[in-house]
Design a protein around this motif. Structure first.
Motif, PDB file in Angstrom:
ATOM      1  N   GLY A 246      -6.729  -5.393   1.599  1.00  0.00           N
ATOM      2  CA  GLY A 246      -7.067  -4.076   2.115  1.00  0.00           C
ATOM      3  C   GLY A 246      -6.983  -3.950   3.613  1.00  0.00           C
ATOM      4  O   GLY A 246      -7.619  -3.073   4.209  1.00  0.00           O
ATOM      5  N   ARG A 247      -6.159  -4.805   4.245  1.00  0.00           N
ATOM      6  CA  ARG A 247      -6.003  -4.767   5.691  1.00  0.00           C
ATOM      7  C   ARG A 247      -4.530  -4.904   6.073  1.00  0.00           C
ATOM      8  O   ARG A 247      -3.744  -5.495   5.335  1.00  0.00           O
ATOM      9  CB  ARG A 247      -6.780  -5.913   6.355  1.00  0.00           C
ATOM     10  CG  ARG A 247      -8.283  -5.884   6.158  1.00  0.00           C
ATOM     11  CD  ARG A 247      -8.923  -7.130   6.750  1.00  0.00           C
ATOM     12  NE  ARG A 247     -10.386  -7.093   6.673  1.00  0.00           N
ATOM     13  CZ  ARG A 247     -11.197  -8.042   7.142  1.00  0.00           C
ATOM     14  NH1 ARG A 247     -10.656  -9.127   7.733  1.00  0.00           N
ATOM     15  NH2 ARG A 247     -12.499  -7.938   7.038  1.00  0.00           N
TER      16      ARG A 247
ATOM     17  N   THR B 186      -0.015  -8.181   5.486  1.00  0.00           N
ATOM     18  CA  THR B 186      -0.880  -7.286   4.730  1.00  0.00           C
ATOM     19  C   THR B 186      -1.566  -8.039   3.606  1.00  0.00           C
ATOM     20  O   THR B 186      -0.974  -8.906   2.954  1.00  0.00           O
ATOM     21  CB  THR B 186      -0.076  -6.122   4.124  1.00  0.00           C
ATOM     22  OG1 THR B 186       0.973  -6.647   3.301  1.00  0.00           O
ATOM     23  CG2 THR B 186       0.531  -5.263   5.217  1.00  0.00           C
TER      24      THR B 186
ATOM     25  N   ASN C  77       0.812  -1.220   0.000  1.00  0.00           N
ATOM     26  CA  ASN C  77       0.000   0.000   0.000  1.00  0.00           C
ATOM     27  C   ASN C  77       0.845   1.269   0.000  1.00  0.00           C
ATOM     28  O   ASN C  77       0.450   2.305   0.550  1.00  0.00           O
ATOM     29  CB  ASN C  77      -0.934   0.018   1.224  1.00  0.00           C
ATOM     30  CG  ASN C  77      -1.659  -1.297   1.426  1.00  0.00           C
ATOM     31  OD1 ASN C  77      -2.343  -1.766   0.533  1.00  0.00           O
ATOM     32  ND2 ASN C  77      -1.483  -1.896   2.594  1.00  0.00           N
TER      33      ASN C  77
ATOM     34  N   ASP D 156      -7.063  -0.545   9.042  1.00  0.00           N
ATOM     35  CA  ASP D 156      -7.125   0.059   7.721  1.00  0.00           C
ATOM     36  C   ASP D 156      -5.717   0.463   7.288  1.00  0.00           C
ATOM     37  O   ASP D 156      -4.976   1.048   8.084  1.00  0.00           O
ATOM     38  CB  ASP D 156      -8.033   1.287   7.750  1.00  0.00           C
ATOM     39  CG  ASP D 156      -8.220   1.898   6.381  1.00  0.00           C
ATOM     40  OD1 ASP D 156      -7.334   2.687   5.972  1.00  0.00           O
ATOM     41  OD2 ASP D 156      -9.221   1.592   5.722  1.00  0.00           O
ATOM     42  N   PRO D 157      -5.305   0.156   6.059  1.00  0.00           N
ATOM     43  CA  PRO D 157      -3.925   0.426   5.644  1.00  0.00           C
ATOM     44  C   PRO D 157      -3.582   1.901   5.482  1.00  0.00           C
ATOM     45  O   PRO D 157      -2.403   2.249   5.463  1.00  0.00           O
ATOM     46  CB  PRO D 157      -3.809  -0.304   4.308  1.00  0.00           C
ATOM     47  CG  PRO D 157      -5.207  -0.390   3.800  1.00  0.00           C
ATOM     48  CD  PRO D 157      -6.070  -0.545   5.014  1.00  0.00           C
ATOM     49  N   SER D 158      -4.590   2.758   5.406  1.00  0.00           N
ATOM     50  CA  SER D 158      -4.341   4.198   5.241  1.00  0.00           C
ATOM     51  C   SER D 158      -4.628   4.997   6.501  1.00  0.00           C
ATOM     52  O   SER D 158      -3.841   5.850   6.910  1.00  0.00           O
ATOM     53  CB  SER D 158      -5.191   4.753   4.087  1.00  0.00           C
ATOM     54  OG  SER D 158      -4.884   4.107   2.878  1.00  0.00           O
TER      55      SER D 158
END
Length: 371
Positions: free
Chosen positions: A192-193, A189, A142, A216-218
């Protein structure tokens, strides 16, 4: 792995395939413990406490870092040096990230975290940070390098056991700064996690996400739909497209499988800690310092199996779908056993590192690959 992870790795679901050999490929051994392995293309990057690699009885200087060709088993010339333990490795593109207890890498000051060129081993001049605490786990995805461990500050800014860095610029990520109340042992990872495992009980000051959480990756917000709450420490995490697989300590040790919604699918019990996990095809491989796989979940003093057991010394293979013990056996020696694992579906192999020196009675020092 996680990824590696002590730790953590990301794999994709794969159909049944022929089991790897129970004998290691012809790969180098090492004169000290191997604590981290990571695949990238045809290369396996290796970190630990060693100061030399051993090939056909001959020693080659390798200062806690080395690389091996996964297809041929050849020791590669990649040879940066760290002045103390390398605990975690993650690879992204042309960069190899390392974390551990070192203060210098190839003679350049680096505070327990560094970026190396994947081909030359050169130390990046643009990735240099002051770290309070130690990195135990790394994962690159990500657009970020995620770091977990005992961190308290990065470059003077508060970070509570977790931090992230921009993979392009190398800068500390100012947005991704979750908090956990005890050390992080594993990161993985996918989907989306960012999965985080360890000893913690609270995440972002919220109770109920003990020892294993998805973020959440962001934004680093908790993925509230994933709430497995394992009862004991998580040492390692592996992923497939539809499952989360974990290695645990406890009274004895366990491996567990969870759905992406956090429901436990199965667990397997051993008479010692499970410290590493990876998947390949339809099999979950578990490493640790156990000597037996227990036939039930009941254990007694020092984790002894109470209802019968099967010999599986430091390494075991379990069915991906229901966790039943497979016949595949690659028994190792020693006390600490297996401390890190990673797999590569393209190569069709998995690598292990630890403190063992034999496999099924044959000499194989601290690193092995099964294909």
């Amino acid at each position: 792995m996680v990824l590696a992870t002590l730790g953590a790795v990301l794999a994709t679901a794969a159909p049944a395939q022929a089991a790897p050999s129970e004998t290691s490929d012809a790969v180098p051994g090492f004169n000290g413990t191997v604590l981290a392995v990571a695949y990238s293309g045809s290369t396996i990057y290796i970190g630990g406490d060693f100061t030399s690699a051993i090939v056909k009885g001959k020693s080659y200087a390798r200062g806690r870092l080395a690389a091996v060709n996964a297809y041929t088993g050849e020791l590669l010339p990649w040879a940066p040096t760290a002045d103390a333990r390398v605990k975690a490795i993650a690879v992204s593109g042309s960069s190899v990230y390392i974390g551990g207890e070192f203060g210098y890498v190839s003679g350049q000051k680096r505070d327990s975290l560094a970026r190396l060129d994947a081909t030359s081993g050169a130390v990046s001049s643009t990735f240099k940070h002051a770290i309070d605490g130690k990195p135990y786990a790394l994962a690159a995805a990500n657009g970020r390098l995620y770091v977990g461990g005992t961190l308290t500050k990065v470059n003077g800014q508060v970070r509570t056991r977790l931090a992230a860095f921009d993979l392009s610029s190398g800068a500390l990520d100012t947005a991704w700064k979750p908090t956990v109340d005890d050390q992080v042992e594993a990161l993985a990872t996918g989907g989306g996690r960012v999965y985080v495992g360890g000893k913690f009980h609270k995440v972002n000051s919220t109770s109920g996400y003990d020892r294993l959480v998805a973020l959440d990756p962001s934004s680093a917000s908790i993925v509230t739909s994933f709430k497995p709450k394992p009862a004991v420490i998580v040492f390692a995490i592996a992923l497939t497209s539809d499952g989360v697989y974990t290695a645990h300590g406890g009274q004895g040790g366990t491996a567990a499988a969870y759905t992406l919604s956090g429901s436990k699918r199965w667990s397997a019990t051993f008479d010692g800690d499970a410290q590493a996990v990876t998947t390949l095809g339809d099999t979950v491989y578990v490493g640790g310092h156990f000597d037996h796989a227990c036939r039930t979940a009941r254990t007694g003093d020092q984790g002894v199996c109470l209802d019968g057991s099967d010999d599986r010394v430091k390494l075991a293979a379990l069915a991906l779908d229901d966790g039943h013990l497979r016949d595949w056996t690659a028994n190792m020696n020693g006390i600490e056993g297996v401390l890190t694992m990673a797999s590569d579906t393209t190569i069709g192999a998995f690598a292990t590192g630890g403190a063992f020196t034999t496999i099924n009675g044959a000499s194989q020092k601290r690193f092995a690959q099964f294909s």
